[in-house]
Design a protein around this motif. Structure first.
Motif, PDB file in Angstrom:
ATOM      1  N   ARG A 180       0.847  -1.200   0.000  1.00  0.00           N
ATOM      2  CA  ARG A 180       0.000   0.000   0.000  1.00  0.00           C
ATOM      3  C   ARG A 180       0.881   1.247   0.000  1.00  0.00           C
ATOM      4  O   ARG A 180       1.197   1.811   1.043  1.00  0.00           O
ATOM      5  CB  ARG A 180      -0.913   0.013   1.225  1.00  0.00           C
ATOM      6  CG  ARG A 180      -1.985  -1.052   1.215  1.00  0.00           C
ATOM      7  CD  ARG A 180      -3.131  -0.658   0.340  1.00  0.00           C
ATOM      8  NE  ARG A 180      -4.205  -1.653   0.418  1.00  0.00           N
ATOM      9  CZ  ARG A 180      -4.977  -1.961  -0.595  1.00  0.00           C
ATOM     10  NH1 ARG A 180      -4.794  -1.372  -1.759  1.00  0.00           N
ATOM     11  NH2 ARG A 180      -5.937  -2.854  -0.466  1.00  0.00           N
ATOM     12  N   ARG A 213     -10.881  -1.195   2.543  1.00  0.00           N
ATOM     13  CA  ARG A 213      -9.667  -1.925   2.143  1.00  0.00           C
ATOM     14  C   ARG A 213      -8.614  -1.859   3.238  1.00  0.00           C
ATOM     15  O   ARG A 213      -7.920  -2.848   3.513  1.00  0.00           O
ATOM     16  CB  ARG A 213      -9.095  -1.346   0.840  1.00  0.00           C
ATOM     17  CG  ARG A 213      -9.890  -1.679  -0.399  1.00  0.00           C
ATOM     18  CD  ARG A 213      -9.081  -1.452  -1.653  1.00  0.00           C
ATOM     19  NE  ARG A 213      -8.569  -0.088  -1.750  1.00  0.00           N
ATOM     20  CZ  ARG A 213      -9.210   0.914  -2.334  1.00  0.00           C
ATOM     21  NH1 ARG A 213     -10.424   0.716  -2.849  1.00  0.00           N
ATOM     22  NH2 ARG A 213      -8.678   2.120  -2.402  1.00  0.00           N
ATOM     23  N   ASP A 231      -6.935  -4.886   5.234  1.00  0.00           N
ATOM     24  CA  ASP A 231      -5.470  -5.030   5.316  1.00  0.00           C
ATOM     25  C   ASP A 231      -5.041  -5.233   6.765  1.00  0.00           C
ATOM     26  O   ASP A 231      -4.164  -6.055   7.060  1.00  0.00           O
ATOM     27  CB  ASP A 231      -4.773  -3.780   4.760  1.00  0.00           C
ATOM     28  CG  ASP A 231      -4.796  -3.718   3.245  1.00  0.00           C
ATOM     29  OD1 ASP A 231      -5.055  -4.761   2.609  1.00  0.00           O
ATOM     30  OD2 ASP A 231      -4.564  -2.628   2.698  1.00  0.00           O
TER      31      ASP A 231
END
Length: 321
Positions: free
Chosen positions: A287, A304, A308
């Motif tokens: 990321r 998201r 994660d």
């Protein structure tokens, strides 16, 4: 604490919207905490302060679940309503214009109706998830400690808000980024974002006389410590500067703990001092996010990040076992 348990404190670094990742990590840790670990403290700064507080509150409240509190909070914080989507889009458009080099006026939060509206919305959201008036009734001396950091704007000194001081104002003070919020007044003192002081508090875990010293600190990191290359573009320079500034106080806290550990190993300190191991749960390297996305409340983006965090938390627990 039962014999053989390891005392653990969980520290949550700040980072705006990126701390949705922290919420995912905490959900996984608290749902699947091994029996041999005992939580003795939570700490946090800025967005990490909100996550730490929700985790702490859900952990000690007999009728609340910390995972559900964290999930609900970030879902409600996301820009899902038309009004919030419009506000979030204005921020994103402003960032796009800044990247393009378009000069924009600097507006103080003191003169911005949007800033006051955002602060009030944040306060209402916190109050909807935490019954602050009930907190004193939940404190019996056996609960984990809670440590939230902020900086005294005029005094230049850091402040730690504990569980007995807990209020929505204390959390907002820890998250009051000066370009977004006015300084928060508490007891005739004014506070800004705890990123300027302790990000996150860790030294206090050892210094607090009312909590057991942790054998381990699980540090949930948002800002990368290392980068493979020197940034060349202005965008890259801004990103790295933001990461480094967010890590400065954290690095000082870690060095303090490492020095205490060294003194313990050399026998310089009384037996009541215990060695504290620091374990890091890192934001995924995959990321690679612009620092300005720390202001982005897009629902899919936040979801998201929570996912994660859950994955990183699961991997961390697997490595422990």
């Amino acid at each position: 604490m039962t014999t053989g348990q390891t005392n653990v404190a969980i520290a949550c670094q700040g980072g705006g919207s990126h701390t949705a990742f922290t919420a995912g990590v905490l959900r996984e840790l608290l749902r699947n905490m091994p029996d041999e670990y005992n939580i003795v403290g939570f700490s946090g700064t800025s967005g990490g302060a909100a996550c730490a507080t929700l985790a702490w509150y859900g952990h000690i409240h007999p009728e609340e679940d910390p995972g559900e509190l964290l999930s609900g909070f970030w879902e409600d914080l996301s820009a899902s309503s038309p009004l919030h989507r419009a506000a979030n889009n204005i921020i994103r458009w402003t960032i796009t214009l800044q990247r393009a080099g378009v000069p924009l006026p600097d507006i103080s939060p003191a003169d911005s109706p949007g800033s006051k509206w955002g602060e009030n919305e944040f306060r209402e959201l916190l109050n909807s998830y935490i019954d602050f008036d009930s907190v004193p009734e939940l404190l019996d001396g056996t609960e984990p400690g809670l440590f939230l950091s902020a900086i005294d704007v005029c005094g230049g000194t850091f402040e730690i808000f504990r569980e007995e001081d807990l209020s929505s104002d204390a959390i907002i003070a820890s998250a009051a980024e000066p370009h977004l919020f006015e300084a928060v007044e508490i007891d005739d003192r004014h506070y800004w974002d705890g990123l300027f002081s302790k990000n996150p508090p860790m030294q206090e875990f050892m210094e607090a006389s009312d909590n057991p010293d942790p054998d381990e600190i699980w540090l949930i990191k948002i800002n990368p410590q290392e980068r493979a290359e020197v940034p060349r573009s202005m965008e890259g320079i801004h990103n790295r500067r933001n990461e480094l500034s967010g890590n400065l106080s954290m690095t000082a806290e870690i060095r303090f703990i490492e020095r205490i550990n060294d003194f313990i190993n050399k026998g310089y300190l009384p037996d009541r001092y215990t060695h504290t191991e620091i374990r890091r749960i890192r934001f995924p390297k995959s990321r690679k996010l612009d620092w300005r996305t720390k202001l982005d409340r897009d629902p899919e983006f936040l979801e998201r990040l929570v996912t994660d965090g859950e994955k990183q938390g699961k991997t961390f627990l697997q490595q422990l076992r």
